[in-house]
Design an enzyme around this catalytic site. Structure first.
Site, PDB file in Angstrom:
ATOM      1  N   ASP A  13       0.809  -1.221   0.000  1.00 46.41           N
ATOM      2  CA  ASP A  13       0.000   0.000   0.000  1.00 46.41           C
ATOM      3  C   ASP A  13       0.841   1.268   0.000  1.00 46.41           C
ATOM      4  O   ASP A  13       0.462   2.291   0.584  1.00 46.41           O
ATOM      5  CB  ASP A  13      -0.973   0.002   1.205  1.00 46.41           C
ATOM      6  CG  ASP A  13      -1.815  -1.257   1.223  1.00 46.41           C
ATOM      7  OD1 ASP A  13      -2.195  -1.735   0.143  1.00 46.41           O
ATOM      8  OD2 ASP A  13      -2.091  -1.774   2.326  1.00 46.41           O
ATOM      9  N   LYS A  16       1.826   1.912  -5.244  1.00 43.93           N
ATOM     10  CA  LYS A  16       2.358   1.299  -6.480  1.00 43.93           C
ATOM     11  C   LYS A  16       1.435   1.554  -7.664  1.00 43.93           C
ATOM     12  O   LYS A  16       1.882   1.832  -8.775  1.00 43.93           O
ATOM     13  CB  LYS A  16       2.526  -0.226  -6.295  1.00 43.93           C
ATOM     14  CG  LYS A  16       3.530  -0.601  -5.225  1.00 43.93           C
ATOM     15  CD  LYS A  16       3.590  -2.107  -5.012  1.00 43.93           C
ATOM     16  CE  LYS A  16       2.363  -2.690  -4.368  1.00 43.93           C
ATOM     17  NZ  LYS A  16       2.125  -2.280  -2.969  1.00 43.93           N
ATOM     18  N   GLY A  40      -4.613  -4.412  -3.607  1.00 46.24           N
ATOM     19  CA  GLY A  40      -5.633  -3.379  -3.795  1.00 46.24           C
ATOM     20  C   GLY A  40      -4.917  -2.102  -4.154  1.00 46.24           C
ATOM     21  O   GLY A  40      -4.125  -1.584  -3.362  1.00 46.24           O
ATOM     22  N   HIS A  41      -5.112  -1.650  -5.376  1.00 47.51           N
ATOM     23  CA  HIS A  41      -4.432  -0.438  -5.826  1.00 47.51           C
ATOM     24  C   HIS A  41      -5.480   0.619  -6.155  1.00 47.51           C
ATOM     25  O   HIS A  41      -6.360   0.381  -6.967  1.00 47.51           O
ATOM     26  CB  HIS A  41      -3.617  -0.697  -7.102  1.00 47.51           C
ATOM     27  CG  HIS A  41      -2.688  -1.867  -6.982  1.00 47.51           C
ATOM     28  ND1 HIS A  41      -1.723  -1.954  -6.008  1.00 47.51           N
ATOM     29  CD2 HIS A  41      -2.574  -2.995  -7.730  1.00 47.51           C
ATOM     30  CE1 HIS A  41      -1.051  -3.094  -6.168  1.00 47.51           C
ATOM     31  NE2 HIS A  41      -1.552  -3.745  -7.202  1.00 47.51           N
ATOM     32  N   GLN A 228       1.839  -6.526  -3.426  1.00 47.32           N
ATOM     33  CA  GLN A 228       2.445  -6.637  -2.100  1.00 47.32           C
ATOM     34  C   GLN A 228       3.789  -5.880  -2.031  1.00 47.32           C
ATOM     35  O   GLN A 228       3.936  -4.906  -2.729  1.00 47.32           O
ATOM     36  CB  GLN A 228       2.603  -8.110  -1.679  1.00 47.32           C
ATOM     37  CG  GLN A 228       1.270  -8.813  -1.467  1.00 47.32           C
ATOM     38  CD  GLN A 228       0.558  -9.156  -2.765  1.00 47.32           C
ATOM     39  OE1 GLN A 228       1.139  -9.771  -3.643  1.00 47.32           O
ATOM     40  NE2 GLN A 228      -0.678  -8.775  -2.901  1.00 47.32           N
TER      41      GLN A 228
HETATM   42  P1  GDP Z   1      -0.715   0.144  -3.629  1.00 49.84           P
HETATM   43  O1  GDP Z   1      -1.344  -1.094  -3.120  1.00 49.84           O
HETATM   44  O2  GDP Z   1       0.759   0.185  -3.392  1.00 49.84           O
HETATM   45  O3  GDP Z   1      -1.065   0.440  -5.057  1.00 49.84           O
HETATM   46  O4  GDP Z   1      -1.298   1.349  -2.743  1.00 49.84           O
HETATM   47  P2  GDP Z   1      -2.835   1.573  -2.320  1.00 49.84           P
HETATM   48  O5  GDP Z   1      -3.593   2.063  -3.497  1.00 49.84           O
HETATM   49  O6  GDP Z   1      -3.347   0.381  -1.600  1.00 49.84           O
HETATM   50  O7  GDP Z   1      -2.668   2.686  -1.219  1.00 49.84           O
HETATM   51  C1  GDP Z   1      -2.127   3.937  -1.511  1.00 49.84           C
HETATM   52  C2  GDP Z   1      -3.194   5.035  -1.236  1.00 49.84           C
HETATM   53  O8  GDP Z   1      -2.579   6.279  -1.181  1.00 49.84           O
HETATM   54  C3  GDP Z   1      -4.222   5.138  -2.348  1.00 49.84           C
HETATM   55  O9  GDP Z   1      -5.451   5.496  -1.755  1.00 49.84           O
HETATM   56  C4  GDP Z   1      -3.698   6.270  -3.225  1.00 49.84           C
HETATM   57  O10 GDP Z   1      -4.736   6.975  -3.893  1.00 49.84           O
HETATM   58  C5  GDP Z   1      -3.066   7.151  -2.186  1.00 49.84           C
HETATM   59  N1  GDP Z   1      -1.884   7.897  -2.637  1.00 49.84           N
HETATM   60  C6  GDP Z   1      -0.898   7.497  -3.488  1.00 49.84           C
HETATM   61  N2  GDP Z   1       0.077   8.430  -3.560  1.00 49.84           N
HETATM   62  C7  GDP Z   1      -0.307   9.438  -2.735  1.00 49.84           C
HETATM   63  C8  GDP Z   1       0.283  10.691  -2.345  1.00 49.84           C
HETATM   64  O11 GDP Z   1       1.379  11.053  -2.752  1.00 49.84           O
HETATM   65  N3  GDP Z   1      -0.421  11.447  -1.450  1.00 49.84           N
HETATM   66  C9  GDP Z   1      -1.619  11.076  -0.940  1.00 49.84           C
HETATM   67  N4  GDP Z   1      -2.240  11.868  -0.063  1.00 49.84           N
HETATM   68  N5  GDP Z   1      -2.201   9.906  -1.284  1.00 49.84           N
HETATM   69  C10 GDP Z   1      -1.558   9.108  -2.155  1.00 49.84           C
HETATM   70  P1  IMO Z   2      -0.904  -4.321  -2.199  1.00 48.62           P
HETATM   71  O1  IMO Z   2      -0.510  -4.868  -3.523  1.00 48.62           O
HETATM   72  C1  IMO Z   2      -0.929  -4.832   2.151  1.00 48.62           C
HETATM   73  C2  IMO Z   2      -0.970  -8.965   3.634  1.00 48.62           C
HETATM   74  C3  IMO Z   2      -2.213  -9.429   4.358  1.00 48.62           C
HETATM   75  C4  IMO Z   2      -1.597 -10.420   5.326  1.00 48.62           C
HETATM   76  C5  IMO Z   2      -0.508 -11.062   4.497  1.00 48.62           C
HETATM   77  C6  IMO Z   2      -0.898 -12.388   3.860  1.00 48.62           C
HETATM   78  O2  IMO Z   2      -2.194  -3.559  -2.195  1.00 48.62           O
HETATM   79  O3  IMO Z   2       0.225  -3.582  -1.555  1.00 48.62           O
HETATM   80  P2  IMO Z   2      -2.474 -13.033   1.829  1.00 48.62           P
HETATM   81  O4  IMO Z   2      -3.947 -12.824   1.619  1.00 48.62           O
HETATM   82  O5  IMO Z   2      -1.619 -12.446   0.773  1.00 48.62           O
HETATM   83  O6  IMO Z   2      -2.130 -14.475   2.090  1.00 48.62           O
HETATM   84  O7  IMO Z   2      -2.149 -12.269   3.210  1.00 48.62           O
HETATM   85  O8  IMO Z   2      -0.181 -10.134   3.477  1.00 48.62           O
HETATM   86  N1  IMO Z   2      -1.220  -8.405   2.281  1.00 48.62           N
HETATM   87  C7  IMO Z   2      -1.158  -7.106   1.987  1.00 48.62           C
HETATM   88  N2  IMO Z   2      -0.953  -6.032   2.781  1.00 48.62           N
HETATM   89  N3  IMO Z   2      -1.062  -4.670   0.820  1.00 48.62           N
HETATM   90  C8  IMO Z   2      -1.238  -5.742   0.010  1.00 48.62           C
HETATM   91  O9  IMO Z   2      -1.241  -5.657  -1.327  1.00 48.62           O
HETATM   92  C9  IMO Z   2      -1.332  -7.022   0.591  1.00 48.62           C
HETATM   93  N4  IMO Z   2      -1.508  -8.272   0.084  1.00 48.62           N
HETATM   94  C10 IMO Z   2      -1.424  -9.103   1.136  1.00 48.62           C
HETATM   95  O10 IMO Z   2      -2.849  -8.360   5.027  1.00 48.62           O
HETATM   96  O11 IMO Z   2      -0.991  -9.752   6.393  1.00 48.62           O
HETATM   97 MG    MG Z   3      -2.807  -1.698  -1.785  1.00 49.09          MG
END
Ligand code: GDP
Ligand code: IMO
Ligand code: MG
Length: 434
Positions: A13, A16, A40-41, A228
């Site tokens: 998170d 990416k 989850g992106h 991840q």
């Molecule tokens: P990922 O799993 O690595 O793709 O990241 P996620 O989407 O799960 O979580 C990142 C969150 O931060 C998302 O809600 C993005 O919209 C938000 N985000 C990404 N870059 C920035 C930033 O520079 N500033 C802020 N405030 N939010 C950001």
């Molecule tokens: P993105 O791509 C954050 C964590 C789960 C758990 C562990 C194992 O959005 O960064 P799993 O279901 O993969 O067997 O769970 O890994 N986990 C993540 N945490 N971001 C993710 O993906 C994750 N994908 C799995 O919360 O601790």
């Molecule tokens: Mg994510």
């Protein structure tokens, strides 16, 4: 031409999805090489009228939102077919052209029994649980290694599919019924769920390793996008509190079928503070008001499960470790805007483990579990930085923070995120220029 790898440098998170989307109009292929719909992106795209379109992607590579990009689900991914088509339908309904998607025939599918097992085992483990997303990821990768998995290509031969499901169920049903007191699953129920997708799936299936190799030969740019992150990697993460795939740069080679000699750069996504979902050690975790502040200000709630993310200060020991494991050439520092308004910003520079200072990630699990962060306190800044587009526009203390972190983690910070939107970034070095 180059293959570029993009990885998470913490526990996921980091942003990416946004980083991939940012490069979208300049790359030709985006290959997801590990994980599945545990990811989850969130990608936020500003519209000409000032409104914001928000997309939540789980299984599809984030590049799918960029016209002209060929999105690829590589052999290293585990695919929940129901989720795949639900996500495709959702995007198509919003006017996104998804017709270029390619799916490796060697990718494994997540059969219904593995979703049930993932959730059941977690419940059974109680306080010893991993905190998985419950999507069947672990059991499906376990089957792959155990050579009892079901692959995408099996879906196109009903008799092979039935044989494989039958063999798997001989064991799975024993576990479901005798160990966990769950109901038995039938071969018909599992195969029919998978077979219903065969015709829609067929035109997307390709020898993706060959296609990507040809694309590289033809001078195209290929981005391999990790799900991840480094500390969730099954080999290099905080085992057993990890996911079941290789989320580090090496995973791109096996999970996309690209040789290491074709990879020219590795982009590490690093959040300006740290979050973690699920169980496991987390040295800089804040269980007080500061943690709540980061969670609220950074909107740190999971895109996949909605769980509140655990929050803590930035940890440069982890950043340096991610740099080493992945060979990161450029960092993208995300969510710097979230830190505006703090009097002091603590940066973890080392750990104290039972009185001994550790500057590097401890190799011993117990040491990491006992690690207490050693902080350097940097002066904060109060200005809203979300409108800054050039590095020089950032407040002096904010730049000092960036440069302090950069010096600690060992590679340049080339891009800085100052908001969730596609345009809310400061580019210091072009990520595609090398
Ligand atoms: P990922 O799993 O690595 O793709 O990241 P996620 O989407 O799960 O979580 C990142 C969150 O931060 C998302 O809600 C993005 O919209 C938000 N985000 C990404 N870059 C920035 C930033 O520079 N500033 C802020 N405030 N939010 C950001
Ligand atoms: P993105 O791509 C954050 C964590 C789960 C758990 C562990 C194992 O959005 O960064 P799993 O279901 O993969 O067997 O769970 O890994 N986990 C993540 N945490 N971001 C993710 O993906 C994750 N994908 C799995 O919360 O601790
Ligand atoms: Mg994510």
């Amino acid at each position: 031409m180059p293959a570029i790898v993009l990885v998470g440098a913490q526990w996921g998170d980091e942003g990416k999805g946004k980083a991939t989307d940012l490069l979208g109009d300049r790359i030709d292929y985006v290959v997801k090489f590990n994980g599945g719909n545990n990811a989850g992106h969130t990608v936020v795209i500003e519209q000409p009228d000032g409104s914001r379109e928000k997309y939540a992607l789980h299984l599809l590579p984030s590049g799918i939102l960029s016209p002209g990009v060929t999105p690829v689900i590589g052999n290293g991914v585990v695919v929940d077919l129901g989720v795949l088509f639900e996500e495709l339908d959702g995007l198509q309904a919003r006017g996104i052209d998804t017709s270029a998607l390619r799916v490796s025939g060697n990718a494994h599918v997540i059969p219904a029994y593995n979703r049930v097992l993932d959730k059941t085992v977690e419940r059974f483990l109680g306080s010893k649980k991993i905190g998985t997303t419950g999507r069947g990821i672990g059991p499906t990768y376990a089957d792959k290694m155990n050579r009892t998995g079901i692959r995408i290509q099996d879906i196109f031969d009903e008799s092979i599919l039935r044989q494989k499901v039958e063999a798997a169920l001989e064991v799975k049903n024993q576990i479901l019924v005798k160990l966990y007191n769950r109901r038995e699953m039938s071969v018909d129920e599992v195969t029919s769920e998978l077979l219903q997708y065969a015709e829609r799936l067929r035109p997307m299936v390709a020898d993706t390793s060959l296609e990507v190799s040809d694309a590289l030969d033809a001078g195209k740019i290929v981005l391999c996008e990790a799900g991840q992150a480094t500390l969730l990697d099954v080999d290099h993460g905080t085992y057993p509190y990890v996911t079941s795939s290789n989320a580090t740069a090496g995973g791109a080679c096996t999970g996309a079928g690209i040789p290491p000699t074709r990879i020219t750069s590795v982009i590490g996504i690093f959040k300006a503070y740290t979050t973690r979902v699920g169980e496991g050690p987390f040295p800089t975790e804040l269980l007080d008001d500061s943690g709540e502040y980061l969670r609220k200000t950074g909107a740190e709630f999971g895109v996949t499960t909605g769980r509140p993310r655990r929050c803590g200060w930035i940890d440069t020991v982890i950043g340096r470790y991610a740099h080493r494991i992945n060979g990161i050439t450029d960092f993208v520092l995300t969510k710097l805007d979230v830190l505006s308004g703090l009097e002091q910003v603590p940066v973890c520079v080392a750990y104290d483990v039972d009185g001994v200072r550790h500057d590097e990630m401890p190799a011993d699990q117990s040491a990491f579990h006992h690690a207490t962060p050693i902080y350097e306190e940097l002066p904060g800044w109060f200005e809203d930085i979300s409108a800054c587009r050039r590095y020089e526009e950032l407040p002096e203390n904010c730049r000092a923070y960036v440069e302090f972190v950069e010096q600690r983690i060992g590679a340049r910070i080339s891009v800085i995120g100052v908001g969730p939107g596609r345009s809310e970034v400061i580019v210091r070095h072009d990520l595609l220029e090398g």
